[in-house]
Write a protein that holds these residues in place. Structure first.
Motif, PDB file in Angstrom:
ATOM      1  N   GLN A   1       0.849  -1.201   0.000  1.00  0.00           N
ATOM      2  CA  GLN A   1       0.000   0.000   0.000  1.00  0.00           C
ATOM      3  C   GLN A   1       0.885   1.253   0.000  1.00  0.00           C
TER       4      GLN A   1
ATOM      5  N   GLN B   1      -1.726   7.921  -2.600  1.00  0.00           N
ATOM      6  CA  GLN B   1      -3.031   7.728  -1.965  1.00  0.00           C
ATOM      7  C   GLN B   1      -3.899   8.981  -2.045  1.00  0.00           C
TER       8      GLN B   1
ATOM      9  N   TYR C   1      -7.663  10.999  -0.664  1.00  0.00           N
ATOM     10  CA  TYR C   1      -8.713  11.094   0.355  1.00  0.00           C
ATOM     11  C   TYR C   1      -9.739  12.112  -0.130  1.00  0.00           C
TER      12      TYR C   1
ATOM     13  N   ARG D   1      -4.593   4.714  -4.482  1.00  0.00           N
ATOM     14  CA  ARG D   1      -5.428   3.939  -3.576  1.00  0.00           C
ATOM     15  C   ARG D   1      -6.026   4.853  -2.515  1.00  0.00           C
TER      16      ARG D   1
ATOM     17  N   ALA E   1      -6.751   6.364   0.900  1.00  0.00           N
ATOM     18  CA  ALA E   1      -5.989   6.425   2.149  1.00  0.00           C
ATOM     19  C   ALA E   1      -6.922   6.138   3.319  1.00  0.00           C
ATOM     20  N   ASP E   2      -6.390   5.497   4.356  1.00  0.00           N
ATOM     21  CA  ASP E   2      -7.212   5.240   5.544  1.00  0.00           C
ATOM     22  C   ASP E   2      -7.481   6.539   6.295  1.00  0.00           C
ATOM     23  N   ALA E   3      -6.521   7.446   6.237  1.00  0.00           N
ATOM     24  CA  ALA E   3      -6.660   8.714   6.961  1.00  0.00           C
ATOM     25  C   ALA E   3      -6.111   9.835   6.087  1.00  0.00           C
TER      26      ALA E   3
ATOM     27  N   SER F   1      -2.224  10.513   5.541  1.00  0.00           N
ATOM     28  CA  SER F   1      -1.342   9.727   4.675  1.00  0.00           C
ATOM     29  C   SER F   1      -1.651   9.939   3.187  1.00  0.00           C
TER      30      SER F   1
ATOM     31  N   HIS G   1     -11.207  -1.370  -1.570  1.00  0.00           N
ATOM     32  CA  HIS G   1     -11.903  -1.732  -0.325  1.00  0.00           C
ATOM     33  C   HIS G   1     -13.424  -1.759  -0.491  1.00  0.00           C
ATOM     34  N   GLU G   2     -13.917  -1.201  -1.600  1.00  0.00           N
ATOM     35  CA  GLU G   2     -15.373  -1.209  -1.812  1.00  0.00           C
ATOM     36  C   GLU G   2     -15.819  -2.347  -2.723  1.00  0.00           C
TER      37      GLU G   2
END
Ligand code: SAH
Length: 468
Positions: free
Chosen positions: A4, A9, A11, A37, A39-41, A44, A152-153
């Motif tokens: 990753q 990334q 957002y 990709r 980002a989780d937050a 990042s 992730h979706e």
């Protein structure tokens, strides 16, 4: 395998309506195609985008606040790419915005992710070979897909939106949308079908077709299909790919034909759920809003919808405190809602918006405290009526399309789009499950699989959210 970490990334913050949710989805798809990709937050992320709403002053301020936060990030990390999308940008020249927010790299009109794609190409953001190779592999694997869901979706996103009409040409006196989303344009049937099939192949089970006046679909296509025809086509093509449910919004009272209502009633995948804003219950206010119908006509429409679509849920939008709305005129709205007992109501306090007829010609003369009092009155009425409407489902067994796990329960929706929570040990996401309704509140319901024990559950989780 690249990790990753090697991917750039992104957002995306999405403010506002379902159309913005759909637009953000399309932007995400384009970014995924470039090898980025999610980002989780935000910390990042290399690419940060705010997809904005300006329908009310409050919504616009949220977007501006977010931009100020991004300005700070940009100062610390000048290589990060900042994008501003949506109705704050509109379809006009972004020069004034460029001056106001000089740290923004890319401006995107509603529904148009292309400027970001071009910017990232120029910037060479897909610079790692591994990422490039992977992006190519993904495109090969999903090459027929018009729209690529973020990793992730894929297989996890159950309900998605598909715009079918862009823009709006109606020009209600209060509404900024036509100025920011441009004139009404229908998308071609081919494009819509390709997108629906694409989403269904990636695991989506429910599609909501979107337009500001969705029932005007096709009016700008010579000999084009109307919304009823389109529903039939999407039903055939979508269900063949595993799609289970179709919804559409938003309807305008003047464009809902019997043909459309009968098609909704007939097609098993089209849900008995109508979103048809009335905005006000007083004829003089409706006239000054330029809505194009009277309250008697709206009442007749609700009767017609209920007569033609069994067990239909009807939702509406209301604006309180439109310029010079008197107490008596407001009470007409209150009475209309009392009589019609609709399922769900979205209540907004009038907010003057630039360029609109009401902003230019009518003083915003209902005091804020009075707007708030009217809003609260309708809110309390709504909670009472919704609770009563939902209680009618107590004890019945309803098909629930499960969207996700929330806490220790599964969360899904009935055909009428009512939220249902139930417990079950098995994997249920994406399945339609028969659930017996054991508890109902104003904002959600609880149920159990027939035969399972009833769990004690006195609290409505959504009510908690509302209170918080
Ligand atoms: N096209 C849809 C809805 C568009 S905007 C329609 O024809 O109704 C979504 C909702 O925001 C509207 O239904 C309206 O209730 C609300 N809204 C729009 N402009 C507003 C304004 N200036 N002030 C307060 N609410 C507004």
């Amino acid at each position: 395998m690249p990790t990753q970490q090697e991917h750039a990334q992104y957002y995306i913050w999405t403010l506002g309506c379902q159309m913005n949710v759909a637009d953000s989805q399309r932007l995400a798809s384009e970014l995924e195609k470039l090898g980025l990709r999610a980002a989780d937050a935000p910390e990042s992320a290399d690419v940060l985008v705010v997809n904005t709403c300006v329908v009310r002053q409050g919504a616009e301020e949220k977007g501006v606040q977010r931009l100020h936060a991004l300005n700070k990030i940009k100062r610390q990390h000048p290589t990060k790419v900042i994008g501003l999308m949506g109705c704050m940008v509109g379809v006009r020249d972004p020069l004034p915005l460029r001056k106001r927010f000089p740290f923004v790299d890319v401006f995107m009109a509603p529904s148009d992710p292309l400027p970001m794609v071009e910017f990232l190409h120029e910037r060479g953001i897909e610079d790692s070979q591994a990422v490039e190779a992977e992006a190519r592999a993904l495109q090969d694997a999903l090459q027929d897909e018009l729209l690529i869901l973020p990793a992730h979706e894929r297989g996890n996103l159950i309900a998605a939106h598909v715009p079918i009409v862009y823009g709006c040409s109606h020009a209600c006196a209060f509404c900024i949308i036509p100025f920011r989303r441009g004139v009404e344009r229908s998308r071609s049937v081919g494009e819509i079908v390709a997108e629906v099939r694409s989403l269904a192949r990636q695991g989506v089970k429910e599609i909501t077709l979107l337009g500001q006046i969705v029932d005007r679909y096709g009016k700008d296509i010579p000999d084009g299909p109307d919304l009823a025809d389109l529903l039939r086509i999407v039903h055939e093509a979508g269900t063949a790919e595993g799609l289970q449910r179709i919804r559409f919004l938003t309807s305008h009272p003047n464009w809902m034909t019997d043909k459309l209502l009968d098609t909704v009633a007939e097609l098993p995948s089209v849900m008995p759920h109508i979103e048809v804003p009335v905005q006000a219950g007083d004829d003089e206010v409706l006239r000054r809003m330029k809505r194009g119908y009277t309250q008697a006509e709206y009442r007749a429409l609700i009767e017609r919808i209920r007569a033609r679509i069994p067990n239909v849920a009807i939702n509406t939008d209301i604006i309180v405190g439109f310029p010079s709305e008197t107490e008596a005129q407001f009470m007409q709205t209150y009475q209309l809602l009392e009589d019609l007992r609709l399922d769900k109501i979205h209540i907004a306090k009038y907010s003057p918006r630039p360029q609109t007829v009401s902003e230019r010609t009518m003083p915003d003369d209902v005091p804020e405290a009075e707007k708030e009092r009217r809003r609260l009155m309708l809110d309390e009425q709504h909670a009472r009526i919704s609770a009563e409407r939902n209680a009618e489902w107590l004890g019945s067994v309803v098909p629930v399309l499960v969207e996700a796990k929330q806490g220790d329960k599964w969360r899904g929706r009935t055909p009428q789009n009512k939220l249902v929570f139930f417990a079950d040990d098995q994997e249920r996401r994406g399945q339609t499950v028969e659930v017996e309704i054991t508890w109902t509140g104003a904002w959600s319901m609880q149920g159990r699989l027939p035969g399972a024990a009833t769990l004690p559950d006195p609290l409505d989780p959504l009510r908690l959210e509302v209170i918080n």
